[in-house]
Design a protein around this motif. Structure first.
Motif, PDB file in Angstrom:
ATOM      1  N   THR A  75      31.648  54.557 -75.362  1.00 53.49           N
ATOM      2  CA  THR A  75      31.983  53.197 -75.837  1.00 53.49           C
ATOM      3  C   THR A  75      33.400  52.777 -75.403  1.00 53.49           C
ATOM      4  OG1 THR A  75      30.567  53.646 -77.836  1.00 53.49           O
ATOM      5  CG2 THR A  75      32.488  52.102 -78.010  1.00 53.49           C
ATOM      6  N   LEU A  76      34.379  54.024 -75.375  1.00 52.14           N
ATOM      7  CA  LEU A  76      35.616  53.609 -75.006  1.00 52.14           C
ATOM      8  C   LEU A  76      35.725  53.208 -73.570  1.00 52.14           C
ATOM      9  CD1 LEU A  76      37.034  57.023 -76.292  1.00 52.14           C
ATOM     10  CD2 LEU A  76      37.345  54.771 -77.100  1.00 52.14           C
ATOM     11  N   SER A  77      34.829  53.475 -72.682  1.00 51.36           N
ATOM     12  CA  SER A  77      34.934  52.931 -71.337  1.00 51.36           C
ATOM     13  C   SER A  77      34.647  51.290 -71.104  1.00 51.36           C
ATOM     14  CB  SER A  77      33.983  53.816 -70.357  1.00 51.36           C
ATOM     15  OG  SER A  77      32.692  53.609 -70.859  1.00 51.36           O
ATOM     16  N   LYS A  78      34.422  50.805 -72.377  1.00 48.25           N
ATOM     17  CA  LYS A  78      33.979  49.340 -72.130  1.00 48.25           C
ATOM     18  C   LYS A  78      35.463  48.685 -72.210  1.00 48.25           C
ATOM     19  CE  LYS A  78      29.468  49.916 -73.922  1.00 48.25           C
ATOM     20  NZ  LYS A  78      28.409  49.512 -75.172  1.00 48.25           N
ATOM     21  N   ASP A  79      36.440  49.513 -72.689  1.00 46.44           N
ATOM     22  CA  ASP A  79      37.662  48.637 -72.977  1.00 46.44           C
ATOM     23  C   ASP A  79      38.702  49.263 -71.797  1.00 46.44           C
ATOM     24  OD1 ASP A  79      40.105  48.014 -73.393  1.00 46.44           O
ATOM     25  OD2 ASP A  79      40.165  48.464 -75.367  1.00 46.44           O
ATOM     26  N   LEU A  80      38.837  48.367 -70.872  1.00 55.28           N
ATOM     27  CA  LEU A  80      39.527  48.770 -69.441  1.00 55.28           C
ATOM     28  C   LEU A  80      40.893  48.932 -69.715  1.00 55.28           C
ATOM     29  CD1 LEU A  80      38.030  46.130 -67.314  1.00 55.28           C
ATOM     30  CD2 LEU A  80      37.118  48.506 -67.707  1.00 55.28           C
ATOM     31  N   GLU A  81      41.376  48.768 -70.838  1.00 56.94           N
ATOM     32  CA  GLU A  81      42.812  48.948 -71.172  1.00 56.94           C
ATOM     33  C   GLU A  81      43.300  50.488 -71.019  1.00 56.94           C
ATOM     34  OE1 GLU A  81      46.172  48.155 -74.897  1.00 56.94           O
ATOM     35  OE2 GLU A  81      44.061  47.505 -74.836  1.00 56.94           O
ATOM     36  N   HIS A  82      42.340  51.129 -71.426  1.00 53.04           N
ATOM     37  CA  HIS A  82      42.515  52.736 -71.642  1.00 53.04           C
ATOM     38  C   HIS A  82      41.937  53.372 -70.497  1.00 53.04           C
ATOM     39  CE1 HIS A  82      43.675  51.504 -75.401  1.00 53.04           C
ATOM     40  NE2 HIS A  82      42.583  51.425 -75.768  1.00 53.04           N
ATOM     41  N   VAL A  83      41.729  52.785 -69.347  1.00 51.51           N
ATOM     42  CA  VAL A  83      40.782  53.510 -68.056  1.00 51.51           C
ATOM     43  C   VAL A  83      41.387  54.805 -67.818  1.00 51.51           C
ATOM     44  CG1 VAL A  83      41.685  51.819 -66.275  1.00 51.51           C
ATOM     45  CG2 VAL A  83      39.476  53.006 -66.142  1.00 51.51           C
ATOM     46  N   ILE A  84      42.703  54.597 -67.415  1.00 53.35           N
ATOM     47  CA  ILE A  84      43.435  55.465 -66.662  1.00 53.35           C
ATOM     48  C   ILE A  84      43.319  56.796 -67.503  1.00 53.35           C
ATOM     49  CG2 ILE A  84      45.735  56.520 -65.922  1.00 53.35           C
ATOM     50  CD1 ILE A  84      46.243  53.544 -64.977  1.00 53.35           C
ATOM     51  N   ILE A  85      43.735  57.066 -68.834  1.00 51.34           N
ATOM     52  CA  ILE A  85      43.816  58.235 -69.472  1.00 51.34           C
ATOM     53  C   ILE A  85      42.239  58.499 -69.608  1.00 51.34           C
ATOM     54  CG2 ILE A  85      43.873  56.939 -71.869  1.00 51.34           C
ATOM     55  CD1 ILE A  85      45.907  59.419 -72.760  1.00 51.34           C
ATOM     56  N   LEU A  86      41.429  57.742 -70.083  1.00 51.74           N
ATOM     57  CA  LEU A  86      40.096  58.165 -70.029  1.00 51.74           C
ATOM     58  C   LEU A  86      39.553  58.884 -68.875  1.00 51.74           C
ATOM     59  CD1 LEU A  86      37.404  58.006 -72.002  1.00 51.74           C
ATOM     60  CD2 LEU A  86      36.981  56.040 -71.069  1.00 51.74           C
ATOM     61  N   MET A  87      39.791  58.251 -67.551  1.00 52.27           N
ATOM     62  CA  MET A  87      39.507  58.988 -66.468  1.00 52.27           C
ATOM     63  C   MET A  87      40.035  60.352 -66.442  1.00 52.27           C
ATOM     64  SD  MET A  87      37.064  57.446 -65.031  1.00 52.27           S
ATOM     65  CE  MET A  87      36.800  57.139 -66.770  1.00 52.27           C
ATOM     66  N   ARG A  88      41.395  60.471 -66.791  1.00 54.04           N
ATOM     67  CA  ARG A  88      42.074  61.952 -66.699  1.00 54.04           C
ATOM     68  C   ARG A  88      41.179  62.874 -67.552  1.00 54.04           C
ATOM     69  NH1 ARG A  88      48.181  60.671 -67.979  1.00 54.04           N
ATOM     70  NH2 ARG A  88      48.311  62.784 -67.694  1.00 54.04           N
ATOM     71  N   ILE A  89      41.022  62.529 -68.681  1.00 52.74           N
ATOM     72  CA  ILE A  89      40.023  63.031 -69.859  1.00 52.74           C
ATOM     73  C   ILE A  89      38.677  63.617 -69.225  1.00 52.74           C
ATOM     74  CG2 ILE A  89      38.864  62.928 -72.041  1.00 52.74           C
ATOM     75  CD1 ILE A  89      41.100  61.232 -73.135  1.00 52.74           C
ATOM     76  N   THR A  90      37.907  62.547 -68.568  1.00 50.73           N
ATOM     77  CA  THR A  90      36.502  62.932 -68.102  1.00 50.73           C
ATOM     78  C   THR A  90      36.762  63.834 -66.577  1.00 50.73           C
ATOM     79  OG1 THR A  90      36.002  60.601 -68.469  1.00 50.73           O
ATOM     80  CG2 THR A  90      34.630  61.781 -66.768  1.00 50.73           C
ATOM     81  N   GLU A  91      37.877  63.739 -66.084  1.00 53.18           N
ATOM     82  CA  GLU A  91      38.088  64.419 -64.876  1.00 53.18           C
ATOM     83  C   GLU A  91      38.252  65.919 -65.242  1.00 53.18           C
ATOM     84  OE1 GLU A  91      40.941  65.133 -60.981  1.00 53.18           O
ATOM     85  OE2 GLU A  91      41.549  63.704 -62.539  1.00 53.18           O
ATOM     86  N   TYR A  92      38.901  66.189 -66.457  1.00 55.93           N
ATOM     87  CA  TYR A  92      38.948  67.572 -66.934  1.00 55.93           C
ATOM     88  C   TYR A  92      37.967  67.890 -67.545  1.00 55.93           C
ATOM     89  CZ  TYR A  92      41.664  71.333 -69.372  1.00 55.93           C
ATOM     90  OH  TYR A  92      42.177  72.454 -69.561  1.00 55.93           O
ATOM     91  N   TYR A  93      37.093  67.314 -68.300  1.00 55.83           N
ATOM     92  CA  TYR A  93      35.882  67.858 -68.623  1.00 55.83           C
ATOM     93  C   TYR A  93      35.099  68.302 -67.397  1.00 55.83           C
ATOM     94  CZ  TYR A  93      35.836  66.441 -73.728  1.00 55.83           C
ATOM     95  OH  TYR A  93      36.098  66.524 -75.110  1.00 55.83           O
ATOM     96  N   ILE A  94      34.756  67.429 -66.482  1.00 55.05           N
ATOM     97  CA  ILE A  94      33.922  67.801 -65.087  1.00 55.05           C
ATOM     98  C   ILE A  94      34.565  69.074 -64.571  1.00 55.05           C
ATOM     99  CG2 ILE A  94      33.393  66.883 -62.763  1.00 55.05           C
ATOM    100  CD1 ILE A  94      33.236  63.992 -63.991  1.00 55.05           C
ATOM    101  N   MET A  95      35.686  69.281 -64.529  1.00 48.43           N
ATOM    102  CA  MET A  95      36.350  70.143 -63.708  1.00 48.43           C
ATOM    103  C   MET A  95      36.253  71.727 -64.508  1.00 48.43           C
ATOM    104  SD  MET A  95      39.494  68.677 -61.805  1.00 48.43           S
ATOM    105  CE  MET A  95      40.030  70.096 -61.015  1.00 48.43           C
ATOM    106  N   HIS A  96      36.249  71.753 -65.980  1.00 45.95           N
ATOM    107  CA  HIS A  96      36.479  72.801 -66.725  1.00 45.95           C
ATOM    108  C   HIS A  96      35.171  73.174 -67.637  1.00 45.95           C
ATOM    109  CE1 HIS A  96      40.575  73.638 -65.891  1.00 45.95           C
ATOM    110  NE2 HIS A  96      40.530  72.229 -65.745  1.00 45.95           N
ATOM    111  N   GLY A  97      34.539  72.143 -67.627  1.00 45.34           N
ATOM    112  CA  GLY A  97      33.215  72.241 -68.364  1.00 45.34           C
ATOM    113  C   GLY A  97      31.994  72.917 -67.932  1.00 45.34           C
TER     114      GLY A  97
END
Length: 218
Positions: free
Chosen positions: A125-147
């Motif tokens: 849902t958060l990804s539908k708001d492009l205003e927060h894309v950069i920090i959301l991508m940093r969060i997603t990258e962290y999950y992928i790399m450490h999850g």
């Protein structure tokens, strides 16, 4: 409201200042700070809603101060607040601060765990708001790399939804952060990650978006 917000804001600043100076606070002091926060959060309604932002700031400051070994002790308080920040329309003004706090707790985590993992379902849902894309991508990258495989198995569909919402929709700067997520996905899980991207048509869309940006520059 202004005076209470100023007091809470000052408290958050003082905690951060102690951390910057390399200091520490006793468990008694930390308990005194943290214990009232759930009550302040629950009672921050209508004209007091802005106090919730102060609460998130304080929790972020405390987590940063205590470090990885003790930050997880704040999960029972912090994670429900994060979930509520993303789940209620009235709290939309909290999203940016909540995302910052989310990233703080991820960086302080000692590894992937189910409590933090469950929160990732909000990313679609958060990804539908492009205003927060950069920090959301940093969060997603962290999950992928450490999850690890557990994260990928549990949240493959959410990853697809997030990327589908963004690829072809964001500007070049935002696309660079999306590309980092895709790179992390393919580096960490070459076979599974490639299949995930292919199945939802993201490979084609990503190439089309890159080509469109290339021709725009020309």
């Amino acid at each position: 409201v202004d005076s209470r917000s100023s007091c809470l804001g000052l408290l958050s600043t003082l905690i951060s200042f102690v951390g910057v100076l390399g200091g520490s606070l006793s468990n008694d002091v930390l308990n005194t700070i943290v214990t009232p926060l759930p009550s302040i959060w629950e009672n921050s309604i209508e004209q007091n809603l802005l106090l919730k932002r102060n609460v998130l700031n304080i929790i972020s400051s405390v987590a940063t101060l205590v470090g990885p070994d003790q930050a997880s002790l704040l999960y029972p308080i912090a994670l429900p607040m994060l979930n509520e920040s993303f789940g209620k329309e009235e709290n939309v003004f909290l999203v940016e601060e909540a995302l910052r706090m989310w990233l703080v707790f991820l960086r302080l985590s000692n590894g992937y765990n189910g409590s933090l993992g469950a929160l990732f379902t909000r990313a679609a849902t958060l990804s539908k708001d492009l205003e927060h894309v950069i920090i959301l991508m940093r969060i997603t990258e962290y999950y992928i790399m450490h999850g690890g495989a557990s994260f990928l198995n549990d949240h493959a569909q959410t990853i697809q939804e997030v990327l589908c919402n963004l690829v072809g929709e964001v500007r070049p700067r935002g696309l660079a952060y999306v590309a980092l997520v895709i790179e992390a996905l393919l580096r960490s899980y070459p076979t599974e990650g490639g299949s995930l991207l292919f199945q939802c048509g993201l490979v084609k869309r990503f190439l089309e978006a890159c080509a469109a940006n290339y021709w725009e520059k020309d």
